[in-house]
Scaffold this motif. Structure first.
Motif, short mmCIF file in Angstrom:
data_model
loop_
_atom_site.label_atom_id
_atom_site.label_comp_id
_atom_site.label_asym_id
_atom_site.label_seq_id
_atom_site.Cartn_x
_atom_site.Cartn_y
_atom_site.Cartn_z
N LEU A 55 87.30 31.97 -41.33
CA LEU A 55 88.00 30.76 -41.75
C LEU A 55 87.47 29.57 -40.97
CD1 LEU A 55 91.75 31.80 -42.08
CD2 LEU A 55 90.28 30.95 -43.86
N PRO A 56 87.32 28.41 -41.60
CA PRO A 56 86.86 27.22 -40.87
C PRO A 56 87.84 26.84 -39.76
CG PRO A 56 86.71 26.88 -43.23
CD PRO A 56 87.45 28.17 -43.03
N LYS A 57 87.30 26.19 -38.75
CA LYS A 57 88.09 25.85 -37.56
C LYS A 57 89.18 24.82 -37.83
CE LYS A 57 85.67 28.31 -34.65
NZ LYS A 57 86.22 29.49 -34.01
N GLU A 58 89.03 24.02 -38.90
CA GLU A 58 90.03 22.98 -39.15
C GLU A 58 91.36 23.52 -39.65
OE1 GLU A 58 87.31 22.83 -42.85
OE2 GLU A 58 86.93 22.62 -40.72
N TYR A 59 91.40 24.81 -40.02
CA TYR A 59 92.65 25.42 -40.46
C TYR A 59 93.36 26.08 -39.28
CZ TYR A 59 90.80 24.75 -45.14
OH TYR A 59 90.29 24.20 -46.28
N ASP A 60 94.67 25.94 -39.23
CA ASP A 60 95.46 26.58 -38.18
C ASP A 60 95.72 28.03 -38.60
OD1 ASP A 60 97.00 27.14 -36.01
OD2 ASP A 60 98.71 25.92 -36.63
#
Length: 117
Positions: A55-60
């Protein structure tokens, strides 16, 4: 005479290359970092474990895990891996549900890889 012998050359064949290991070289070689991988692992007997990584880092990821647990009525955990980063683990075979959930939330289908389906 010493210029002809390979051992005395100024180039060190075992020196660390500065470009190797950077993000640009990793993206160019495999570009596997940009995919979201959904896998299922067999535990004991009929029990299975679904893992989600990439998952991309911008998602919590904690909030995503909480939404998964509530939506799919299963337990799950966030596992820190040295090579893979944070991996979401869910009980049961939740591959198709996770795929549908991520597509419904706006992730492009081309970036999601479902393994074992």
């Amino acid at each position: 005479m010493s210029a002809q012998i390979q051992n005395f050359s100024k180039n060190d064949p075992f020196a660390v290359d500065d470009d190797f290991g950077t993000e640009s070289s990793k993206k160019a070689v495999g570009s596997q970092q940009s995919y979201i991988h959904i896998r299922v692992q067999q535990r004991n007997g009929r029990k299975t474990l679904t893992t989600l990584q990439g998952l991309p880092k911008e998602y919590d990821q904690k909030k995503i895990l909480k939404a998964f647990k509530k939506e799919f009525a299963c337990n799950g955990t966030l596992h820190d891996d040295e090579e893979l980063g944070q991996v979401i683990q869910l009980q049961g075979d939740q591959r198709l549900k996770i795929h549908e959930f991520l597509v419904a939330e706006g992730m492009p289908k081309s970036t999601i890889k479902v393994h074992g389906a």
